[in-house]
Design a protein around this motif. Sequence first.
Motif, PDB file in Angstrom:
ATOM      1  N   GLY A 198       0.950  -1.199   0.443  1.00 15.21           N
ATOM      2  CA  GLY A 198      -0.018  -0.131   0.067  1.00 15.21           C
ATOM      3  C   GLY A 198       0.788   1.773   0.055  1.00 15.21           C
ATOM      4  O   GLY A 198       2.023   1.303   0.723  1.00 15.21           O
ATOM      5  N   THR A 199       0.985   2.300  -0.807  1.00 19.44           N
ATOM      6  CA  THR A 199       1.559   3.848  -1.051  1.00 19.44           C
ATOM      7  C   THR A 199       0.500   5.135  -0.596  1.00 19.44           C
ATOM      8  O   THR A 199      -0.232   4.468  -1.912  1.00 19.44           O
ATOM      9  CB  THR A 199       2.027   3.505  -2.353  1.00 19.44           C
ATOM     10  OG1 THR A 199       1.263   4.207  -3.398  1.00 19.44           O
ATOM     11  CG2 THR A 199       2.900   2.230  -2.907  1.00 19.44           C
ATOM     12  N   GLY A 200       0.573   6.014   0.370  1.00 19.72           N
ATOM     13  CA  GLY A 200       0.652   7.131  -0.395  1.00 19.72           C
ATOM     14  C   GLY A 200       0.566   7.953   1.422  1.00 19.72           C
ATOM     15  O   GLY A 200       1.066   7.358   1.752  1.00 19.72           O
ATOM     16  N   GLY A 201      -0.001   8.785   1.711  1.00 16.79           N
ATOM     17  CA  GLY A 201       0.191   9.803   3.034  1.00 16.79           C
ATOM     18  C   GLY A 201       1.771   9.586   3.444  1.00 16.79           C
ATOM     19  O   GLY A 201       2.478   9.963   2.832  1.00 16.79           O
ATOM     20  N   LEU A 202       2.537   9.902   4.596  1.00 17.79           N
ATOM     21  CA  LEU A 202       1.300  10.329   5.558  1.00 17.79           C
ATOM     22  C   LEU A 202       0.688  11.276   5.434  1.00 17.79           C
ATOM     23  O   LEU A 202      -0.226  12.480   4.563  1.00 17.79           O
ATOM     24  CB  LEU A 202       1.655   9.784   7.014  1.00 17.79           C
ATOM     25  CG  LEU A 202       2.339   8.511   7.155  1.00 17.79           C
ATOM     26  CD1 LEU A 202       3.274   8.468   8.602  1.00 17.79           C
ATOM     27  CD2 LEU A 202       1.286   7.470   7.159  1.00 17.79           C
ATOM     28  N   SER A 203       0.639  12.378   6.278  1.00 18.49           N
ATOM     29  CA  SER A 203       0.223  13.866   6.817  1.00 18.49           C
ATOM     30  C   SER A 203       0.904  14.992   5.254  1.00 18.49           C
ATOM     31  O   SER A 203       2.353  14.684   5.030  1.00 18.49           O
ATOM     32  CB  SER A 203       0.478  14.087   7.587  1.00 18.49           C
ATOM     33  OG  SER A 203       1.805  14.351   8.322  1.00 18.49           O
ATOM     34  N   HIS A 204       0.218  15.528   4.517  1.00 17.37           N
ATOM     35  CA  HIS A 204       0.697  16.298   3.795  1.00 17.37           C
ATOM     36  C   HIS A 204      -0.833  17.170   3.374  1.00 17.37           C
ATOM     37  O   HIS A 204      -1.879  16.929   3.475  1.00 17.37           O
ATOM     38  CB  HIS A 204       1.389  15.813   2.588  1.00 17.37           C
ATOM     39  CG  HIS A 204       0.358  14.824   1.629  1.00 17.37           C
ATOM     40  ND1 HIS A 204       0.609  13.171   2.276  1.00 17.37           N
ATOM     41  CD2 HIS A 204       0.167  14.769   0.215  1.00 17.37           C
ATOM     42  CE1 HIS A 204      -0.585  12.443   1.252  1.00 17.37           C
ATOM     43  NE2 HIS A 204      -0.255  13.720  -0.082  1.00 17.37           N
ATOM     44  N   TRP A 205      -0.682  18.350   2.695  1.00 15.48           N
ATOM     45  CA  TRP A 205      -1.055  18.662   1.778  1.00 15.48           C
ATOM     46  C   TRP A 205      -1.239  19.227   0.733  1.00 15.48           C
ATOM     47  O   TRP A 205      -0.467  19.649   0.266  1.00 15.48           O
ATOM     48  CB  TRP A 205      -1.623  20.403   3.004  1.00 15.48           C
ATOM     49  CG  TRP A 205      -2.166  20.517   4.152  1.00 15.48           C
ATOM     50  CD1 TRP A 205      -3.453  20.997   4.581  1.00 15.48           C
ATOM     51  CD2 TRP A 205      -1.300  20.336   5.957  1.00 15.48           C
ATOM     52  NE1 TRP A 205      -3.672  20.734   5.551  1.00 15.48           N
ATOM     53  CE2 TRP A 205      -2.759  20.253   6.109  1.00 15.48           C
ATOM     54  CE3 TRP A 205      -0.109  19.306   5.649  1.00 15.48           C
ATOM     55  CZ2 TRP A 205      -3.030  19.896   7.810  1.00 15.48           C
ATOM     56  CZ3 TRP A 205      -0.688  19.346   7.536  1.00 15.48           C
ATOM     57  CH2 TRP A 205      -1.009  19.206   9.182  1.00 15.48           C
ATOM     58  N   VAL A 206      -2.173  19.589  -0.147  1.00 14.96           N
ATOM     59  CA  VAL A 206      -2.244  19.137  -1.677  1.00 14.96           C
ATOM     60  C   VAL A 206      -2.729  19.953  -2.197  1.00 14.96           C
ATOM     61  O   VAL A 206      -3.652  20.177  -2.531  1.00 14.96           O
ATOM     62  CB  VAL A 206      -2.264  17.492  -2.559  1.00 14.96           C
ATOM     63  CG1 VAL A 206      -2.584  18.165  -3.344  1.00 14.96           C
ATOM     64  CG2 VAL A 206      -1.513  16.740  -1.818  1.00 14.96           C
ATOM     65  N   GLY A 207      -1.810  21.383  -2.662  1.00  8.41           N
ATOM     66  CA  GLY A 207      -2.289  21.633  -2.965  1.00  8.41           C
ATOM     67  C   GLY A 207      -3.258  23.481  -2.804  1.00  8.41           C
ATOM     68  O   GLY A 207      -4.331  24.427  -2.835  1.00  8.41           O
ATOM     69  N   LEU A 208      -2.765  23.529  -1.604  1.00 12.35           N
ATOM     70  CA  LEU A 208      -3.501  24.329   0.001  1.00 12.35           C
ATOM     71  C   LEU A 208      -2.584  25.330   0.439  1.00 12.35           C
ATOM     72  O   LEU A 208      -0.804  24.339   0.473  1.00 12.35           O
ATOM     73  CB  LEU A 208      -4.501  23.850   0.338  1.00 12.35           C
ATOM     74  CG  LEU A 208      -5.502  22.830   0.161  1.00 12.35           C
ATOM     75  CD1 LEU A 208      -5.735  21.394   1.338  1.00 12.35           C
ATOM     76  CD2 LEU A 208      -6.482  23.447  -0.267  1.00 12.35           C
ATOM     77  N   PRO A 209      -3.022  26.352   1.532  1.00 12.29           N
ATOM     78  CA  PRO A 209      -1.754  27.071   1.479  1.00 12.29           C
ATOM     79  C   PRO A 209      -0.416  26.627   2.528  1.00 12.29           C
ATOM     80  O   PRO A 209       0.458  26.796   2.059  1.00 12.29           O
ATOM     81  CB  PRO A 209      -2.338  28.423   1.972  1.00 12.29           C
ATOM     82  CG  PRO A 209      -3.452  28.327   1.378  1.00 12.29           C
ATOM     83  CD  PRO A 209      -4.117  26.965   0.772  1.00 12.29           C
ATOM     84  N   GLU A 210      -1.491  25.238   3.114  1.00 10.88           N
ATOM     85  CA  GLU A 210      -0.580  24.499   3.928  1.00 10.88           C
ATOM     86  C   GLU A 210       0.567  23.590   4.044  1.00 10.88           C
ATOM     87  O   GLU A 210       0.806  23.052   4.410  1.00 10.88           O
ATOM     88  CB  GLU A 210      -1.656  24.506   5.161  1.00 10.88           C
ATOM     89  CG  GLU A 210      -2.653  24.560   5.745  1.00 10.88           C
ATOM     90  CD  GLU A 210      -3.992  24.794   4.892  1.00 10.88           C
ATOM     91  OE1 GLU A 210      -5.173  25.284   6.085  1.00 10.88           O
ATOM     92  OE2 GLU A 210      -3.805  24.717   3.477  1.00 10.88           O
ATOM     93  N   SER A 211       0.451  23.638   2.542  1.00 11.19           N
ATOM     94  CA  SER A 211       0.952  22.339   1.793  1.00 11.19           C
ATOM     95  C   SER A 211       2.963  22.983   2.154  1.00 11.19           C
ATOM     96  O   SER A 211       3.161  24.153   2.177  1.00 11.19           O
ATOM     97  CB  SER A 211       1.585  22.787   0.071  1.00 11.19           C
ATOM     98  OG  SER A 211       2.253  21.959  -0.483  1.00 11.19           O
ATOM     99  N   GLY A 212       3.380  21.926   2.607  1.00 11.67           N
ATOM    100  CA  GLY A 212       4.680  21.884   3.408  1.00 11.67           C
ATOM    101  C   GLY A 212       4.505  21.550   4.601  1.00 11.67           C
ATOM    102  O   GLY A 212       6.021  20.989   5.556  1.00 11.67           O
ATOM    103  N   ASN A 213       3.816  21.669   5.108  1.00 11.76           N
ATOM    104  CA  ASN A 213       3.595  21.239   7.066  1.00 11.76           C
ATOM    105  C   ASN A 213       3.150  19.600   6.792  1.00 11.76           C
ATOM    106  O   ASN A 213       2.709  18.861   5.911  1.00 11.76           O
ATOM    107  CB  ASN A 213       2.186  22.057   7.550  1.00 11.76           C
ATOM    108  CG  ASN A 213       1.557  23.653   6.989  1.00 11.76           C
ATOM    109  OD1 ASN A 213       3.327  24.158   7.088  1.00 11.76           O
ATOM    110  ND2 ASN A 213       1.304  24.185   7.710  1.00 11.76           N
ATOM    111  N   VAL A 214       4.106  19.287   8.018  1.00 14.14           N
ATOM    112  CA  VAL A 214       3.848  18.003   8.651  1.00 14.14           C
ATOM    113  C   VAL A 214       3.137  17.763   9.605  1.00 14.14           C
ATOM    114  O   VAL A 214       3.623  18.639  10.536  1.00 14.14           O
ATOM    115  CB  VAL A 214       5.180  17.058   8.528  1.00 14.14           C
ATOM    116  CG1 VAL A 214       5.261  15.569   9.135  1.00 14.14           C
ATOM    117  CG2 VAL A 214       5.987  17.257   6.799  1.00 14.14           C
ATOM    118  N   ASN A 215       2.206  16.996   9.423  1.00 15.75           N
ATOM    119  CA  ASN A 215       1.534  16.981  11.318  1.00 15.75           C
ATOM    120  C   ASN A 215       2.221  15.795  11.477  1.00 15.75           C
ATOM    121  O   ASN A 215       1.285  14.502  11.994  1.00 15.75           O
ATOM    122  CB  ASN A 215      -0.010  16.695  11.127  1.00 15.75           C
ATOM    123  CG  ASN A 215      -0.664  16.752  12.572  1.00 15.75           C
ATOM    124  OD1 ASN A 215      -0.157  16.304  13.509  1.00 15.75           O
ATOM    125  ND2 ASN A 215      -1.812  17.048  12.557  1.00 15.75           N
TER     126      ASN A 215
END
Length: 279
Positions: free
Chosen positions: A189-206
């Motif tokens: 399984g591939t994907g995640g984890l925390s990230h924002w796509v196409g939003l001002p928060e892009s580059g943040n990590v929770n």
Amino acid sequence: MSSGKIVGGFAASHSPGITGWPDRAEAVKRRNVEAAYAQARDRIEALRPDAIIAVSVEHFTNFNLGNLPAFAVATGESYLGPVTAEMANFVNVPQHRYPGAADLGQHIYRFALESEFDPALVEGGLDFDENFCVPFKHLDPDSRYPLAPIIVNGVNPPWPSPRRCYDFGKMLARAVSDQEAYERVVIVGTGGLSHWVGLPESGNVNEEFDRDFLARLDDGDPTHLTAYTKDEIDAAGNGAHEIRTWLVAAGAVGVGFEILAYEAVPEWLTGTSVAAARM
């Protein structure tokens, strides 16, 4: 021949930065992630799989808002990836064709219908983007293993529930056992984890969300692992909904996962992890 069996399960992030701009990450974080990928690759090779069920989202490369299935099963003889030369340059993966396990995909699709799931059927033309190309550059760099790709909607609401994704994985395990052509099957399984796509928060990590999710994955208790609400996942970004692919893999193996690496890597725009099921 004996019936098939899922002999291994793995999960990993697929941020384009992992292969496209790896050197932007802190050196120690890059080394940890790449070492974990190498460890997973070695474990897959040791398992000698006849095929890999590859579970991911896709980023409107094949589907669109007018046709966005909750689940889709592909049955191609091969798959083009990355989909364009520009994408190949972006993720630093040479464009080529990945071998397909067409008859395994066909069997999974039929078995899913008989099991009260209704996935979309993709006969042939499923193109890959970073969803499969990034992780499999590390996990199977020579594209030796035939793939049965599964797509889960983790990119646009409404999504299948976490429990539905886990149960879909359980169904995949039964489907593999119900055929004999592929005796040894690995699920990734591939994907995640925390990230924002196409939003001002892009580059943040929770990082708090990521570590909580990985702790639940490590424990393996399905009730706890699938107890997330939409708002809890939203707190880790719209891209965090891709954890559904990990839940499918977890359901398929039914055990906890060893976390081979976790790093918060804002330079890759995501919380990045690699994990292996304790089979």
